[in-house]
Design a protein around this motif. Structure first.
Motif, PDB file in Angstrom:
ATOM      1  N   PHE A 199       9.873  -0.581  -4.043  1.00 53.87           N
ATOM      2  CA  PHE A 199       8.569  -0.763  -3.412  1.00 53.87           C
ATOM      3  C   PHE A 199       7.603   0.359  -3.821  1.00 53.87           C
ATOM      4  CE2 PHE A 199       5.591   0.095   0.066  1.00 53.87           C
ATOM      5  CZ  PHE A 199       4.922  -1.111   0.089  1.00 53.87           C
ATOM      6  N   TYR A 200       8.072   1.601  -3.789  1.00 55.63           N
ATOM      7  CA  TYR A 200       7.199   2.720  -4.156  1.00 55.63           C
ATOM      8  C   TYR A 200       6.878   2.695  -5.648  1.00 55.63           C
ATOM      9  CZ  TYR A 200       7.102   4.753   0.457  1.00 55.63           C
ATOM     10  OH  TYR A 200       6.868   4.964   1.789  1.00 55.63           O
ATOM     11  N   ARG A 201       7.789   2.204  -6.469  1.00 53.48           N
ATOM     12  CA  ARG A 201       7.492   2.044  -7.901  1.00 53.48           C
ATOM     13  C   ARG A 201       6.404   0.989  -8.089  1.00 53.48           C
ATOM     14  NH1 ARG A 201       6.213   3.847 -12.411  1.00 53.48           N
ATOM     15  NH2 ARG A 201       6.880   2.676 -14.204  1.00 53.48           N
ATOM     16  N   TRP A 202       6.507  -0.117  -7.353  1.00 54.79           N
ATOM     17  CA  TRP A 202       5.447  -1.134  -7.418  1.00 54.79           C
ATOM     18  C   TRP A 202       4.102  -0.528  -7.051  1.00 54.79           C
ATOM     19  CZ3 TRP A 202       8.202  -5.600  -4.332  1.00 54.79           C
ATOM     20  CH2 TRP A 202       9.169  -6.179  -5.138  1.00 54.79           C
TER      21      TRP A 202
ATOM     22  N   GLU B  35       3.196   2.603  -7.468  1.00 56.22           N
ATOM     23  CA  GLU B  35       2.797   3.474  -8.577  1.00 56.22           C
ATOM     24  C   GLU B  35       2.136   2.696  -9.704  1.00 56.22           C
ATOM     25  OE1 GLU B  35       6.251   5.579  -9.940  1.00 56.22           O
ATOM     26  OE2 GLU B  35       6.577   6.533  -7.982  1.00 56.22           O
ATOM     27  N   ILE B  36       2.625   1.495  -9.963  1.00 53.50           N
ATOM     28  CA  ILE B  36       2.100   0.718 -11.090  1.00 53.50           C
ATOM     29  C   ILE B  36       1.075  -0.338 -10.654  1.00 53.50           C
ATOM     30  CG2 ILE B  36       4.137   1.143 -12.512  1.00 53.50           C
ATOM     31  CD1 ILE B  36       5.080  -1.728 -11.867  1.00 53.50           C
TER      32      ILE B  36
ATOM     33  N   ALA C  94      -1.990  -3.899  -1.256  1.00 55.34           N
ATOM     34  CA  ALA C  94      -2.832  -2.744  -0.934  1.00 55.34           C
ATOM     35  C   ALA C  94      -2.433  -2.182   0.423  1.00 55.34           C
ATOM     36  CB  ALA C  94      -4.304  -3.154  -0.920  1.00 55.34           C
ATOM     37  N   GLY C  95      -2.381  -0.871   0.506  1.00 59.53           N
ATOM     38  CA  GLY C  95      -1.964  -0.240   1.752  1.00 59.53           C
ATOM     39  C   GLY C  95      -2.885   0.886   2.174  1.00 59.53           C
TER      40      GLY C  95
END
Length: 64
Positions: A26-29, A31-32, A37-38
């Motif tokens: 999730f955190y990689r998603w 990053e890219i 949107a959060g």
């Protein structure tokens, strides 16, 4: 007519809804630029509006 309020979802809730996606993925998603949107809170936690999450999932379905 009942109005539904949008809710902010935490990362754990998002991962549960995605059923098996790891926190790292999730955190990689994020990053890219592939995650919904959060909002980053002052304490560093991420929140995503449920409507944003739902729209993001619908977009994935359309892409498939």
């Amino acid at each position: 007519m009942t109005r539904h309020r949008d809710e902010l979802m935490g990362v754990d809730q998002i991962l549960e809804e995605l059923g098996g996606v790891s926190r790292r993925t999730f955190y990689r998603w994020r990053e890219i630029g592939r995650a919904p949107a959060g909002i980053k809170l002052p304490n560093g936690e991420i929140r995503v509006w449920r409507s944003e999450f739902t729209g993001w999932l619908e977009g994935l379905r359309e892409a498939a």
